[in-house]
Design a protein around this motif. Structure first.
Motif, short mmCIF file in Angstrom:
data_model
loop_
_atom_site.label_atom_id
_atom_site.label_comp_id
_atom_site.label_asym_id
_atom_site.label_seq_id
_atom_site.Cartn_x
_atom_site.Cartn_y
_atom_site.Cartn_z
N ASN A 1 0.83 -1.19 0.00
CA ASN A 1 0.00 0.00 0.00
C ASN A 1 0.87 1.25 0.00
OD1 ASN A 1 -2.04 2.06 1.00
ND2 ASN A 1 -0.78 1.80 2.82
N SER A 2 0.39 2.30 -0.67
CA SER A 2 1.04 3.60 -0.65
C SER A 2 -0.03 4.65 -0.38
CB SER A 2 1.74 3.89 -1.99
OG SER A 2 2.34 5.17 -1.98
N ASN A 3 0.19 5.52 0.62
CA ASN A 3 -0.85 6.48 1.00
C ASN A 3 -0.25 7.84 1.33
OD1 ASN A 3 -0.62 6.71 4.18
ND2 ASN A 3 -0.43 4.52 3.68
N THR A 4 -1.09 8.89 1.19
CA THR A 4 -0.68 10.25 1.50
C THR A 4 -1.92 11.09 1.74
OG1 THR A 4 0.67 12.12 0.77
CG2 THR A 4 -0.69 11.05 -0.89
N PHE A 5 -1.74 12.29 2.29
CA PHE A 5 -2.81 13.27 2.44
C PHE A 5 -2.66 14.34 1.36
CE2 PHE A 5 -2.98 11.34 6.58
CZ PHE A 5 -4.33 11.37 6.90
N ASP A 6 -3.79 14.86 0.88
CA ASP A 6 -3.75 15.81 -0.22
C ASP A 6 -3.26 17.19 0.21
OD1 ASP A 6 -6.03 16.40 1.30
OD2 ASP A 6 -7.09 17.23 -0.44
N GLU A 7 -3.36 17.52 1.51
CA GLU A 7 -2.95 18.82 2.02
C GLU A 7 -2.06 18.64 3.24
OE1 GLU A 7 -6.36 21.21 2.74
OE2 GLU A 7 -7.00 21.28 0.64
N PRO A 8 -1.28 19.68 3.60
CA PRO A 8 -0.40 19.56 4.77
C PRO A 8 -1.17 19.28 6.06
CG PRO A 8 0.18 21.47 3.45
CD PRO A 8 -1.11 20.95 2.90
N VAL A 9 -0.56 18.47 6.93
CA VAL A 9 -1.10 18.19 8.26
C VAL A 9 -0.16 18.81 9.28
CG1 VAL A 9 -1.75 16.40 9.90
CG2 VAL A 9 -2.17 16.05 7.47
N ASP A 10 -0.69 19.67 10.15
CA ASP A 10 0.13 20.42 11.10
C ASP A 10 0.09 19.79 12.48
OD1 ASP A 10 0.92 22.42 9.27
OD2 ASP A 10 -1.01 23.42 9.51
N PHE A 11 1.27 19.61 13.08
CA PHE A 11 1.41 19.17 14.46
C PHE A 11 1.89 20.37 15.27
CE2 PHE A 11 1.79 15.46 11.82
CZ PHE A 11 1.13 14.47 12.52
N LEU A 12 0.98 20.96 16.07
CA LEU A 12 1.24 22.23 16.72
C LEU A 12 1.57 22.11 18.20
CD1 LEU A 12 -1.68 24.25 15.05
CD2 LEU A 12 0.69 24.04 14.28
N ASN A 13 1.38 20.94 18.79
CA ASN A 13 1.59 20.78 20.24
C ASN A 13 2.94 20.13 20.53
OD1 ASN A 13 -0.98 21.87 20.89
ND2 ASN A 13 -1.91 19.89 20.38
N LEU A 14 3.97 20.59 19.84
CA LEU A 14 5.33 20.11 20.03
C LEU A 14 6.24 21.29 20.36
CD1 LEU A 14 5.55 17.74 16.91
CD2 LEU A 14 5.36 16.99 19.29
N PRO A 15 7.39 21.07 20.97
CA PRO A 15 8.33 22.18 21.19
C PRO A 15 8.63 22.95 19.90
CG PRO A 15 9.05 20.24 22.39
CD PRO A 15 7.88 19.82 21.57
N LEU A 16 8.78 22.20 18.79
CA LEU A 16 8.92 22.80 17.47
C LEU A 16 7.80 22.26 16.60
CD1 LEU A 16 10.55 24.48 15.39
CD2 LEU A 16 11.79 22.37 14.85
N SER A 17 6.88 23.14 16.18
CA SER A 17 5.77 22.71 15.34
C SER A 17 6.29 22.14 14.02
CB SER A 17 4.83 23.89 15.06
OG SER A 17 4.26 24.38 16.26
N ILE A 18 5.62 21.10 13.56
CA ILE A 18 6.05 20.43 12.33
C ILE A 18 4.85 20.31 11.39
CG2 ILE A 18 6.80 18.22 11.35
CD1 ILE A 18 8.63 17.87 13.69
N ARG A 19 5.10 20.55 10.13
CA ARG A 19 4.08 20.38 9.08
C ARG A 19 4.48 19.21 8.20
NH1 ARG A 19 1.50 25.01 5.31
NH2 ARG A 19 0.12 25.04 7.14
N ALA A 20 3.61 18.22 8.12
CA ALA A 20 3.80 17.09 7.22
C ALA A 20 3.13 17.44 5.90
CB ALA A 20 3.21 15.82 7.82
N ASP A 21 3.92 17.69 4.90
CA ASP A 21 3.42 18.18 3.62
C ASP A 21 3.78 17.20 2.51
OD1 ASP A 21 2.48 19.61 1.52
OD2 ASP A 21 3.79 21.34 1.79
N GLY A 22 2.78 16.47 2.04
CA GLY A 22 2.99 15.55 0.93
C GLY A 22 3.79 14.31 1.28
N GLU A 23 3.89 13.99 2.58
CA GLU A 23 4.63 12.79 2.96
C GLU A 23 3.87 11.55 2.48
OE1 GLU A 23 7.56 12.87 4.26
OE2 GLU A 23 7.60 15.03 4.55
N ARG A 24 4.57 10.66 1.81
CA ARG A 24 3.96 9.42 1.31
C ARG A 24 4.48 8.24 2.11
NH1 ARG A 24 0.86 7.69 -2.67
NH2 ARG A 24 0.67 9.81 -3.52
N PHE A 25 3.56 7.39 2.55
CA PHE A 25 3.89 6.23 3.35
C PHE A 25 3.71 4.97 2.52
CE2 PHE A 25 2.49 9.56 6.16
CZ PHE A 25 3.40 9.53 7.20
N ASN A 26 4.71 4.12 2.52
CA ASN A 26 4.64 2.83 1.85
C ASN A 26 4.62 1.74 2.91
OD1 ASN A 26 4.88 4.07 -0.73
ND2 ASN A 26 7.09 4.23 -0.42
#
Length: 219
Positions: free
Chosen positions: A50-75
Motif C-alpha cells: 500500500n502507498s498512501n498520502t494526504f492531499d494537504e499539509p497536516v500540522d502538528f502544533l503541540n510540540l516544542p517545534l511545530s512540524i508540518r507534514a506536507d505531501g509525505e507518502r507512506f509505503n
C-alpha cells in the motif's frame, strides 16, 4: 480461487479534535485467496502493498517545534479479510452482500531537523483501517457479463503520530482521523475469460471515490 486486486481510493476524512477536512489518498496491490465455506458463502484472506498520502499539509502544533507534514507518502503492508454471500435469486437477479476489513500497517518515516542552534530528528507514522459493507444486486441477463450495484457503508479510521527529539528534549503528538461520510453507492461489472479466469471492475462514489480491478484464477 486466487487472484490479484488493484485499488485506488480518495476518502474525505476529519483530522484531529478540530476536525479539519483532508483527503486520504491511497493505492494498493494485493493477493487474495478465497475459500468456499458454504454453498452461498466465500471468505478470502488479503495481503499486499500500500502507498498512501494526504492531499494537504497536516500540522502538528503541540510540540516544542511545530512540524508540518506536507505531501509525505507512506509505503506499507496491508492485510485483512473479505467475504461475500449470495442470499437470494429470482429470474435474472441475484441478491447478496460483500464485506471487508482491511488494515494498513503502521510504517515510520524519519527525517532530520536542522536549526541554527540545535539539531534533531522527527519520526512520523501513519496507520489506518477500512471497514466496508455492500448490499448488492446482480443482473445476469447478459450472456458474457454480469452487472452489479447497490448501497454501501464504508468507514476509514486511523491516526498519525509524530515523535520529535531536539537537543535532548523528546515529545510526541497524535492526530486521529475518521471518514467524513460513510454512506455511498457502488456499481461494477463481472465477466469470465475462458474456463478459469474471472475479471471484475468496481466504482464507488459519495462516501469515497474509488476504483478497483481484480483478476482471479478459479481452480
Amino acid at each position: 480461487s486466487a487472484g490479484l486486486s488493484l485499488g485506488y481510493h480518495r476518502v474525505p476524512v476529519l483530522v484531529g479534535d478540530d476536525e479539519i477536512e483532508h483527503t486520504l489518498e491511497y493505492m494498493y496491490l494485493a493477493l487474495q485467496v478465497d475459500v468456499g465455506l458454504l454453498d452461498f458463502l466465500t471468505v478470502g484472506v488479503v495481503a499486499g502493498y500500500n502507498s498512501n498520502t494526504f492531499d494537504e499539509p497536516v500540522d502538528f502544533l503541540n510540540l516544542p517545534l511545530s512540524i508540518r507534514a506536507d505531501g509525505e507518502r507512506f509505503n506499507s503492508m496491508m492485510f485483512g479479510v473479505r467475504g461475500k454471500a449470495e442470499l437470494y435469486s429470482r429470474s435474472d437477479f441475484t441478491f447478496g452482500a460483500h464485506a471487508e476489513i482491511l488494515f494498513f500497517k503502521r510504517f515510520k518515516k524519519e527525517f532530520p531537523i536542522q536549526l541554527p542552534i540545535a539539531t534533531g530528528t522527527a519520526e512520523l507514522k501513519n496507520s489506518f483501517s477500512q471497514i466496508g459493507l455492500e448490499a448488492l444486486a446482480y443482473y445476469e441477463g447478459f450472456d458474457n457479463f454480469i452487472l452489479f450495484g447497490g448501497p454501501c457503508l464504508n468507514l476509514v479510521s486511523g491516526k498519525m503520530t509524530i515523535a520529535e527529539s531536539i537537543a535532548g528534549i523528546d515529545a510526541e503528538e497524535e492526530l486521529s482521523y475518521d471518514q467524513e461520510n460513510v454512506l455511498g453507492v457502488v456499481a461494477g461489472v463481472f465477466f469470465e475469460l475462458g474456463d478459469h479466469f474471472e475479471v471484475s471492475a468496481k466504482l464507488s462514489l459519495l462516501a469515497q471515490t474509488s476504483l478497483s480491478v481484480s483478476v482471479f484464477y478459479v481452480f
